[in-house]
Design a protein around this motif. Structure first.
Motif, PDB file in Angstrom:
ATOM      1  N   ALA A  27       0.817  -1.218   0.000  1.00 44.51           N
ATOM      2  CA  ALA A  27       0.000   0.000   0.000  1.00 44.51           C
ATOM      3  C   ALA A  27       0.848   1.265   0.000  1.00 44.51           C
ATOM      4  N   GLU A  28       2.014   1.232   0.636  1.00 45.82           N
ATOM      5  CA  GLU A  28       2.838   2.444   0.728  1.00 45.82           C
ATOM      6  C   GLU A  28       3.692   2.709  -0.521  1.00 45.82           C
ATOM      7  N   ALA A  29       3.598   1.844  -1.504  1.00 47.97           N
ATOM      8  CA  ALA A  29       4.389   2.040  -2.724  1.00 47.97           C
ATOM      9  C   ALA A  29       3.826   3.192  -3.551  1.00 47.97           C
ATOM     10  N   ARG A  30       4.741   3.901  -4.199  1.00 44.13           N
ATOM     11  CA  ARG A  30       4.358   4.949  -5.146  1.00 44.13           C
ATOM     12  C   ARG A  30       4.271   4.307  -6.515  1.00 44.13           C
ATOM     13  N   LEU A  31       3.107   4.431  -7.156  1.00 43.58           N
ATOM     14  CA  LEU A  31       2.922   3.865  -8.488  1.00 43.58           C
ATOM     15  C   LEU A  31       3.352   4.865  -9.553  1.00 43.58           C
ATOM     16  N   ILE A  32       3.961   4.349 -10.601  1.00 42.26           N
ATOM     17  CA  ILE A  32       4.409   5.157 -11.730  1.00 42.26           C
ATOM     18  C   ILE A  32       3.738   4.591 -12.975  1.00 42.26           C
ATOM     19  N   PHE A  33       2.895   5.387 -13.613  1.00 41.17           N
ATOM     20  CA  PHE A  33       2.187   4.971 -14.817  1.00 41.17           C
ATOM     21  C   PHE A  33       2.878   5.608 -16.014  1.00 41.17           C
ATOM     22  N   LEU A  34       3.453   4.781 -16.858  1.00 44.84           N
ATOM     23  CA  LEU A  34       4.162   5.293 -18.024  1.00 44.84           C
ATOM     24  C   LEU A  34       3.233   5.328 -19.226  1.00 44.84           C
ATOM     25  N   ALA A  35       3.326   6.398 -19.981  1.00 37.34           N
ATOM     26  CA  ALA A  35       2.621   6.459 -21.262  1.00 37.34           C
ATOM     27  C   ALA A  35       3.221   5.395 -22.167  1.00 37.34           C
ATOM     28  N   GLY A  36       2.507   5.032 -23.204  1.00 42.83           N
ATOM     29  CA  GLY A  36       3.048   4.069 -24.150  1.00 42.83           C
ATOM     30  C   GLY A  36       4.373   4.554 -24.694  1.00 42.83           C
ATOM     31  N   SER A  37       5.399   3.727 -24.568  1.00 40.35           N
ATOM     32  CA  SER A  37       6.723   4.065 -25.074  1.00 40.35           C
ATOM     33  C   SER A  37       6.775   3.717 -26.554  1.00 40.35           C
ATOM     34  N   CYS A  38       7.168   4.691 -27.345  1.00 38.04           N
ATOM     35  CA  CYS A  38       7.204   4.538 -28.801  1.00 38.04           C
ATOM     36  C   CYS A  38       8.653   4.457 -29.282  1.00 38.04           C
ATOM     37  N   PRO A  39       8.886   3.930 -30.460  1.00 37.36           N
ATOM     38  CA  PRO A  39      10.246   3.788 -30.985  1.00 37.36           C
ATOM     39  C   PRO A  39      10.740   5.080 -31.637  1.00 37.36           C
ATOM     40  N   LEU A  40      10.785   6.133 -30.838  1.00 33.86           N
ATOM     41  CA  LEU A  40      11.141   7.453 -31.356  1.00 33.86           C
ATOM     42  C   LEU A  40      12.470   7.931 -30.791  1.00 33.86           C
ATOM     43  N   THR A  41      13.201   8.691 -31.607  1.00 36.29           N
ATOM     44  CA  THR A  41      14.414   9.354 -31.154  1.00 36.29           C
ATOM     45  C   THR A  41      14.020  10.640 -30.425  1.00 36.29           C
ATOM     46  N   GLU A  42      15.014  11.311 -29.869  1.00 34.83           N
ATOM     47  CA  GLU A  42      14.767  12.565 -29.159  1.00 34.83           C
ATOM     48  C   GLU A  42      14.118  13.621 -30.049  1.00 34.83           C
ATOM     49  N   ASP A  43      14.396  13.586 -31.354  1.00 32.30           N
ATOM     50  CA  ASP A  43      13.809  14.571 -32.266  1.00 32.30           C
ATOM     51  C   ASP A  43      12.508  14.095 -32.901  1.00 32.30           C
ATOM     52  N   GLY A  44      11.985  12.934 -32.435  1.00 36.00           N
ATOM     53  CA  GLY A  44      10.685  12.465 -32.897  1.00 36.00           C
ATOM     54  C   GLY A  44      10.695  11.578 -34.122  1.00 36.00           C
ATOM     55  N   ALA A  45      11.861  11.165 -34.577  1.00 29.34           N
ATOM     56  CA  ALA A  45      11.933  10.269 -35.740  1.00 29.34           C
ATOM     57  C   ALA A  45      11.686   8.828 -35.302  1.00 29.34           C
ATOM     58  N   THR A  46      10.974   8.079 -36.116  1.00 27.44           N
ATOM     59  CA  THR A  46      10.732   6.665 -35.840  1.00 27.44           C
ATOM     60  C   THR A  46      11.962   5.870 -36.243  1.00 27.44           C
ATOM     61  N   VAL A  47      12.460   5.018 -35.342  1.00 29.93           N
ATOM     62  CA  VAL A  47      13.638   4.199 -35.643  1.00 29.93           C
ATOM     63  C   VAL A  47      13.205   2.829 -36.157  1.00 29.93           C
ATOM     64  N   GLY A  48      14.128   2.118 -36.761  1.00 26.46           N
ATOM     65  CA  GLY A  48      13.908   0.736 -37.157  1.00 26.46           C
ATOM     66  C   GLY A  48      12.753   0.529 -38.115  1.00 26.46           C
ATOM     67  N   LEU A  49      12.697   1.324 -39.152  1.00 30.25           N
ATOM     68  CA  LEU A  49      11.592   1.202 -40.100  1.00 30.25           C
ATOM     69  C   LEU A  49      11.459  -0.234 -40.600  1.00 30.25           C
ATOM     70  N   GLY A  50      10.265  -0.798 -40.419  1.00 26.85           N
ATOM     71  CA  GLY A  50       9.995  -2.155 -40.860  1.00 26.85           C
ATOM     72  C   GLY A  50      10.606  -3.245 -39.990  1.00 26.85           C
ATOM     73  N   ASN A  51      11.229  -2.875 -38.862  1.00 28.78           N
ATOM     74  CA  ASN A  51      11.961  -3.826 -38.036  1.00 28.78           C
ATOM     75  C   ASN A  51      11.344  -3.894 -36.635  1.00 28.78           C
ATOM     76  N   TYR A  52      10.596  -4.963 -36.386  1.00 30.42           N
ATOM     77  CA  TYR A  52       9.901  -5.111 -35.099  1.00 30.42           C
ATOM     78  C   TYR A  52      10.874  -5.173 -33.925  1.00 30.42           C
ATOM     79  N   ALA A  53      11.964  -5.899 -34.073  1.00 25.70           N
ATOM     80  CA  ALA A  53      12.934  -6.030 -32.988  1.00 25.70           C
ATOM     81  C   ALA A  53      13.594  -4.692 -32.665  1.00 25.70           C
ATOM     82  N   ALA A  54      14.005  -3.962 -33.679  1.00 27.95           N
ATOM     83  CA  ALA A  54      14.654  -2.664 -33.453  1.00 27.95           C
ATOM     84  C   ALA A  54      13.701  -1.684 -32.790  1.00 27.95           C
ATOM     85  N   GLN A  55      12.451  -1.707 -33.200  1.00 28.70           N
ATOM     86  CA  GLN A  55      11.480  -0.796 -32.602  1.00 28.70           C
ATOM     87  C   GLN A  55      11.200  -1.185 -31.150  1.00 28.70           C
TER      88      GLN A  55
END
Length: 135
Positions: A27-55
């Motif tokens: 009960a005393e734990a602090r919960l952390i809810f993360l938004a869906g993590s996407c395969p994006l770089t810091e500038d918003g580019a999608t990495v690993g185009l067509g590659n499920y493992a890389a993403q």
């Protein structure tokens, strides 16, 4: 800081699952809810185009960063949801294997889903997580 997450395994359920079936946090734990993590770089580019493992790998990198900024790590994750934009089970398994391997011995409960589309151009994988920590 002691770990708050306790993974629960069942001898009554299939051992085919590669993760614990349940997890708890006190009960005393602090919960952390993360938004869906996407395969994006810091500038918003999608990495690993067509590659499920890389993403999937980039999603885990981004989750690790978000967890660290919230004062947590992979070992504090209490559950995950892995979303894969594909109708092919092999694609889901490819993404799942990356996530599973990243969590190692901390095999938190997880749900793996095939979906029709995700939010960013060329996005194939997204990983959600909830963590619990004691401050």
């Amino acid at each position: 800081m002691s770990k708050a997450v306790t993974l629960i395994r069942s001898d009554s359920l299939s051992d085919a699952a590669e993760y614990a079936y349940a997890a708890t946090a006190p009960a005393e734990a602090r919960l952390i809810f993360l938004a869906g993590s996407c395969p994006l770089t810091e500038d918003g580019a999608t990495v690993g185009l067509g590659n499920y493992a890389a993403q999937a790998a980039r999603c885990i990198e981004n989750i690790s960063t978000a967890l660290a900024e919230a004062g947590a790590s992979i070992e504090d994750v209490i559950s995950t949801r892995v979303l894969v934009a594909s109708t092919q089970q092999a694609d889901l398994v490819t993404a799942w294997e990356v996530v599973r391997d990243a969590f190692g011995e901390h095999d938190a409960p997880s749900t793996l889903l095939g979906v029709t589309v995700l939010g960013y151009d060329d996005q194939l994988v997204e990983v959600e997580a909830v963590a619990a920590v004691r401050d």
